[in-house]
Design a protein around this motif. Structure first.
Motif, PDB file in Angstrom:
ATOM      1  N   ALA A 155      13.675  -9.809   9.595  1.00 10.23           N
ATOM      2  CA  ALA A 155      15.083  -9.435   9.657  1.00 10.23           C
ATOM      3  C   ALA A 155      15.322  -8.020   9.138  1.00 10.23           C
ATOM      4  N   LEU A 156      16.476  -7.479   9.505  1.00  7.00           N
ATOM      5  CA  LEU A 156      16.903  -6.168   9.023  1.00  7.00           C
ATOM      6  C   LEU A 156      16.769  -6.108   7.494  1.00  7.00           C
ATOM      7  N   GLY A 157      16.180  -5.045   6.992  1.00  2.10           N
ATOM      8  CA  GLY A 157      15.987  -4.863   5.556  1.00  2.10           C
ATOM      9  C   GLY A 157      14.599  -5.219   5.076  1.00  2.10           C
ATOM     10  N   SER A 158      13.920  -6.092   5.811  1.00  2.00           N
ATOM     11  CA  SER A 158      12.584  -6.510   5.370  1.00  2.00           C
ATOM     12  C   SER A 158      11.602  -5.348   5.414  1.00  2.00           C
ATOM     13  N   ALA A 159      11.741  -4.475   6.395  1.00  2.00           N
ATOM     14  CA  ALA A 159      10.834  -3.328   6.502  1.00  2.00           C
ATOM     15  C   ALA A 159      11.015  -2.379   5.320  1.00  2.00           C
ATOM     16  N   SER A 160      12.261  -2.145   4.914  1.00  2.00           N
ATOM     17  CA  SER A 160      12.517  -1.253   3.781  1.00  2.00           C
ATOM     18  C   SER A 160      11.937  -1.815   2.490  1.00  2.00           C
ATOM     19  N   LYS A 161      12.021  -3.131   2.318  1.00  2.00           N
ATOM     20  CA  LYS A 161      11.437  -3.758   1.124  1.00  2.00           C
ATOM     21  C   LYS A 161       9.923  -3.592   1.122  1.00  2.00           C
ATOM     22  N   LEU A 162       9.288  -3.850   2.250  1.00  2.00           N
ATOM     23  CA  LEU A 162       7.833  -3.727   2.316  1.00  2.00           C
ATOM     24  C   LEU A 162       7.388  -2.278   2.173  1.00  2.00           C
ATOM     25  N   LYS A 163       8.186  -1.359   2.668  1.00  2.00           N
ATOM     26  CA  LYS A 163       7.848   0.057   2.541  1.00  2.00           C
ATOM     27  C   LYS A 163       7.797   0.486   1.077  1.00  2.00           C
ATOM     28  N   VAL A 164       8.772   0.067   0.262  1.00  2.00           N
ATOM     29  CA  VAL A 164       8.728   0.474  -1.143  1.00  2.00           C
ATOM     30  C   VAL A 164       7.598  -0.235  -1.880  1.00  2.00           C
ATOM     31  N   VAL A 165       7.221  -1.435  -1.429  1.00  2.00           N
ATOM     32  CA  VAL A 165       6.033  -2.093  -1.990  1.00  2.00           C
ATOM     33  C   VAL A 165       4.798  -1.226  -1.746  1.00  2.00           C
ATOM     34  N   THR A 166       4.624  -0.781  -0.501  1.00  2.00           N
ATOM     35  CA  THR A 166       3.430   0.010  -0.178  1.00  2.00           C
ATOM     36  C   THR A 166       3.456   1.364  -0.872  1.00  2.00           C
ATOM     37  N   ASN A 167       4.620   1.974  -1.003  1.00  2.00           N
ATOM     38  CA  ASN A 167       4.695   3.257  -1.702  1.00  2.00           C
ATOM     39  C   ASN A 167       4.404   3.094  -3.190  1.00  2.00           C
ATOM     40  N   TYR A 168       4.852   1.986  -3.761  1.00  2.00           N
ATOM     41  CA  TYR A 168       4.513   1.714  -5.164  1.00  2.00           C
ATOM     42  C   TYR A 168       3.002   1.566  -5.340  1.00  2.00           C
ATOM     43  N   LEU A 169       2.365   0.814  -4.454  1.00  2.00           N
ATOM     44  CA  LEU A 169       0.919   0.628  -4.548  1.00  2.00           C
ATOM     45  C   LEU A 169       0.182   1.960  -4.434  1.00  2.00           C
ATOM     46  N   ALA A 170       0.629   2.812  -3.513  1.00  2.00           N
ATOM     47  CA  ALA A 170      -0.001   4.125  -3.366  1.00  2.00           C
ATOM     48  C   ALA A 170       0.186   4.970  -4.625  1.00  2.00           C
ATOM     49  N   THR A 171       1.362   4.871  -5.240  1.00  2.00           N
ATOM     50  CA  THR A 171       1.633   5.654  -6.438  1.00  2.00           C
ATOM     51  C   THR A 171       0.801   5.176  -7.621  1.00  2.00           C
ATOM     52  N   ALA A 172       0.723   3.861  -7.796  1.00  2.00           N
ATOM     53  CA  ALA A 172      -0.104   3.317  -8.874  1.00  2.00           C
ATOM     54  C   ALA A 172      -1.558   3.745  -8.680  1.00  2.00           C
ATOM     55  N   ASN A 173      -2.013   3.747  -7.436  1.00  2.00           N
ATOM     56  CA  ASN A 173      -3.378   4.175  -7.131  1.00  2.00           C
ATOM     57  C   ASN A 173      -3.566   5.659  -7.420  1.00  2.00           C
ATOM     58  N   LEU A 174      -2.545   6.481  -7.116  1.00  2.00           N
ATOM     59  CA  LEU A 174      -2.629   7.911  -7.404  1.00  2.00           C
ATOM     60  C   LEU A 174      -2.790   8.157  -8.900  1.00  2.00           C
ATOM     61  N   VAL A 175      -2.051   7.423  -9.722  1.00  2.00           N
ATOM     62  CA  VAL A 175      -2.177   7.574 -11.175  1.00  2.00           C
ATOM     63  C   VAL A 175      -3.590   7.177 -11.622  1.00  2.00           C
ATOM     64  N   ALA A 176      -4.116   6.087 -11.062  1.00  2.00           N
ATOM     65  CA  ALA A 176      -5.460   5.632 -11.422  1.00  2.00           C
ATOM     66  C   ALA A 176      -6.527   6.625 -10.956  1.00  2.00           C
ATOM     67  N   VAL A 177      -6.386   7.126  -9.735  1.00  2.00           N
ATOM     68  CA  VAL A 177      -7.335   8.106  -9.210  1.00  2.00           C
ATOM     69  C   VAL A 177      -7.311   9.381 -10.066  1.00  2.00           C
ATOM     70  N   ASN A 230      -0.108  16.503  -8.094  1.00  2.00           N
ATOM     71  CA  ASN A 230      -0.246  17.345  -9.279  1.00  2.00           C
ATOM     72  C   ASN A 230       0.145  16.604 -10.543  1.00  2.00           C
ATOM     73  N   ILE A 231       0.379  15.304 -10.440  1.00  2.00           N
ATOM     74  CA  ILE A 231       0.536  14.479 -11.635  1.00  2.00           C
ATOM     75  C   ILE A 231      -0.739  14.558 -12.479  1.00  2.00           C
ATOM     76  N   ILE A 232      -1.859  14.882 -11.853  1.00  2.00           N
ATOM     77  CA  ILE A 232      -3.124  15.049 -12.587  1.00  2.00           C
ATOM     78  C   ILE A 232      -3.062  16.228 -13.551  1.00  2.00           C
ATOM     79  N   ARG A 233      -2.141  17.138 -13.325  1.00  2.00           N
ATOM     80  CA  ARG A 233      -2.036  18.305 -14.203  1.00  2.00           C
ATOM     81  C   ARG A 233      -1.689  17.912 -15.639  1.00  2.00           C
ATOM     82  N   ARG A 234      -1.007  16.781 -15.819  1.00  2.00           N
ATOM     83  CA  ARG A 234      -0.726  16.275 -17.178  1.00  2.00           C
ATOM     84  C   ARG A 234      -2.027  16.132 -17.957  1.00  2.00           C
TER      85      ARG A 234
END
Length: 318
Positions: free
Chosen positions: A163-185, A280-284
């Motif tokens: 349904a409408l809205g489900s894609a936006s919810k899943l998109k922020v899930v995937t962006n969160y996962l990518a961000t958490a991975n960026l911090v770990a990397v 450039n979060i790695i710059r910290r």
């Protein structure tokens, strides 16, 4: 043939609009910056005078904008999309945005005889440029079927999320996962540098291991190059992680790691500014420990070397 209007020609939007033009889809474009419109108009697009003007002349209206507030302004202003939207038209929201706001605006679209879908993309700007990006589509099945021929031009893999809205919810899930991975990397590469390891070897070791990821194989490369240019900025990361946290809170969850990731980017924004490239979060860590996380032979930006092909729908396992 369906005429598409595209509003928002930023890092992702310009590349998506370019894919439409390259594939001979009649396209009208609009951006606050005339310089962003100029190369697309030169390639064959028609320029619009306002969102209402574009909506009057197009069968499908796509918005790809930086925040829910900007989308609301573009849709609801006196010369906005809703002022010109024609009955039977489809509004496609390709921004990374709030599902509740998409639903609110979709009701206004429906009142004018139109339909709506949220269709955020994932895979990086370099794949948006080649039509090889992934697309999530939240809408009723009839609207999805109508949009599918267009979506398979814009992207390689298209998923009907429900349904409408489900894609936006899943998109922020995937962006969160990518961000958490960026911090770990970032921590992993910084630790390798501090430990005196060869960073070129470290990159290949991670890439060949169970620790690899899409983020490592893309963002680690621009980190090691030193450009840190992935066409995505810290303020957008903060927005997307905030949307993910809000979604979890609305579901009654308090998340530990997400809050920590958000605080890391709060600190990055305080130090380097909201428009700094997100890798450039790695710059910290470079600044804290007096190290440089750099290695020769890595590209300044990512380029998609996969041939452009017509996309298709992802079949969900049942």
């Amino acid at each position: 043939m369906t005429k598409v209007g595209f509003i928002g020609l930023g890092n992702v939007g310009a590349k998506l609009a370019g894919t439409l033009i390259r594939n001979w889809v009649p396209t009208m474009v609009l951006d606050l910056d005339p310089k962003a419109m100029a190369p697309l108009v030169a390639s064959g697009a028609e320029g619009a005078d306002s969102p209402a003007d574009l909506a009057r002349k197009c069968d499908v209206v796509i918005t790809c904008l930086p925040s829910p507030a900007v989308v609301a302004e573009v849709m609801e202003s006196s010369d906005g999309v809703l002022a010109g939207l024609q009955a039977g038209s489809v509004w496609v929201e390709m921004s990374t945005t709030d599902a509740g706001e998409v639903a609110r605006l979709a009701e206004l679209v429906a009142e004018r005889g139109g339909s709506a879908a949220d269709c955020p993309v994932s895979g990086g700007c370099h794949r948006a440029a080649t039509g090889n990006i992934s697309i999530f589509a939240g809408c009723d099945r009839d609207t999805f079927e109508r949009l599918l021929p267009l979506l398979t031009i814009l992207g390689r893999r298209v998923l009907h999320t429900g349904a409408l809205g489900s894609a936006s919810k899943l998109k922020v899930v995937t962006n969160y996962l990518a961000t958490a991975n960026l911090v770990a990397v970032s921590e992993a590469l910084a630790a390798c540098a501090k430990a005196g390891l060869d960073l070129g070897v470290a990159y290949e070791a991670i890439a060949a291991s169970s620790g690899t990821s899409f983020v490592h194989e893309t963002e680690s490369q621009v980190i090691l190059n030193g450009s840190r240019d992935i066409n995505f900025t810290m303020d957008l990361v903060k927005k997307d992680v905030g949307l993910f946290i809000a979604m979890a809170e609305q579901a009654g969850m308090e998340l530990e790691l997400a809050s920590l990731v958000s605080s890391v980017f709060d600190d990055g924004i305080d130090r380097y500014g909201p428009r700094e490239w997100s890798p450039n979060i790695i710059r910290r860590l470079e600044d804290e420990y007096g190290i440089e996380v750099l290695a020769p032979g890595f590209p300044a930006e990512m380029v998609d070397d996969e041939a452009e092909e017509r996309g298709g729908e992802i079949v969900v396992r049942r």
